[in-house]
Design an enzyme around this catalytic site. Structure first.
Site, mmCIF file in Angstrom:
data_model
loop_
_atom_site.group_PDB
_atom_site.id
_atom_site.type_symbol
_atom_site.label_atom_id
_atom_site.label_comp_id
_atom_site.label_asym_id
_atom_site.label_seq_id
_atom_site.Cartn_x
_atom_site.Cartn_y
_atom_site.Cartn_z
ATOM 1 C CB THR A 192 -2.097 3.269 -3.885
ATOM 2 O OG1 THR A 192 -2.615 4.296 -3.217
ATOM 3 C CG2 THR A 192 -2.120 3.648 -5.619
ATOM 4 C CB SER A 193 -7.428 3.067 -2.129
ATOM 5 O OG SER A 193 -7.324 1.892 -1.628
ATOM 6 C CG ASP A 205 -1.667 1.110 1.372
ATOM 7 O OD1 ASP A 205 -2.316 1.437 0.465
ATOM 8 O OD2 ASP A 205 -1.754 1.827 2.478
ATOM 9 C CG ASP A 218 -1.533 8.022 0.595
ATOM 10 O OD1 ASP A 218 -0.491 8.637 0.577
ATOM 11 O OD2 ASP A 218 -2.364 7.793 -0.160
ATOM 12 C CG ASP A 227 -1.915 2.283 6.634
ATOM 13 O OD1 ASP A 227 -2.499 3.339 7.150
ATOM 14 O OD2 ASP A 227 -1.793 2.033 5.368
ATOM 15 C CE LYS A 242 -5.230 -1.612 -1.334
ATOM 16 N NZ LYS A 242 -4.331 -0.788 -0.682
#
Length: 216
Positions: free
Chosen positions: A106-107, A11, A13, A162, A137
């Site tokens: 990443t989102s 991931d 951030d 995270d 996700k």
């Protein structure tokens, strides 16, 4: 504990970089612009989810496309304002890995992810972003796509996350999960291994793959 893998999926951030200050500034401004109250905003899970899903939880369907474009603009525009920085251990950990052994999943949109990663000098060979998926996700799709892009069996991948939503995504994809307690308390994170951040891990690359272990 030692973890063996063929590929590592990160991931962004909260895992590689922190953009919490920027996220707070931009989403607060966005919520005000769209007339969303603090109470309404607090009820929505924000971290680790695509902006389109967050907007869809808060706004009528017809307003979502413009709202997503607006938050992307605000966040990209905010990158030079110092709201993005490397988390401990990121540079050293990624620097030990061959480019074909890892990807960022990443989102964020590709435009935003590339802006944030570029601001701290990270240029992944493989990047899976919100633009590439249909289900974000905690659905397994993002991480399964990451494994496919690297040409690796999902069972041979390790996910670094995270956020609870991202960890659920990795587990649903059949991958080993490593949680970084950078944005959530360790007790809130369900993973095969929980550490403070990437500085708590060492990595060894061999002909057989990658070996990850927690530092003493």
């Amino acid at each position: 504990m030692k973890i063996h893998a063929q590929a590592l999926l990160f991931d962004n951030d909260g895992t590689l970089v922190s953009s919490l200050d920027s996220v707070s500034r931009c989403w607060t401004r966005w919520a005000v612009e769209y007339g969303i109250t603090a109470e309404e905003f607090a009820r929505v899970e924000l971290h680790g989810r695509p902006a389109a899903e967050i907007a869809a939880d808060l706004l009528p369907a017809e307003a979502v496309p413009d709202a997503v474009a607006r938050i992307e603009h605000l966040e990209v525009e905010d990158v030079p304002n110092g709201g993005v920085h490397l988390l401990p251990g990121t540079w050293e950990f990624l620097g030990a890995l061959p480019a074909h052994r890892w990807a960022v999943v990443t989102s964020a949109t590709r435009r935003l992810a590339e802006a944030r990663l570029g601001a701290v000098g990270i240029l992944p060979k493989t990047l899976i972003a919100a633009d590439d998926i249909t289900r974000g996700k905690p659905d397994p799709e993002p991480y399964l796509l990451g494994a496919r892009a690297l040409g690796v069996d999902p069972a041979a991948c390790v996910v670094f996350e995270d956020a609870p939503a991202g960890l659920r995504s990795g587990r649903a994809a059949g991958m080993t999960t490593v949680a970084l307690a950078t944005t959530h308390r360790a007790g809130e994170l369900d993973a095969d291994l929980v550490v403070t951040d990437l500085s708590a891990l060492s990595v060894l690359v061999t002909d057989a793959g990658v070996e990850i272990s927690a530092r003493d």
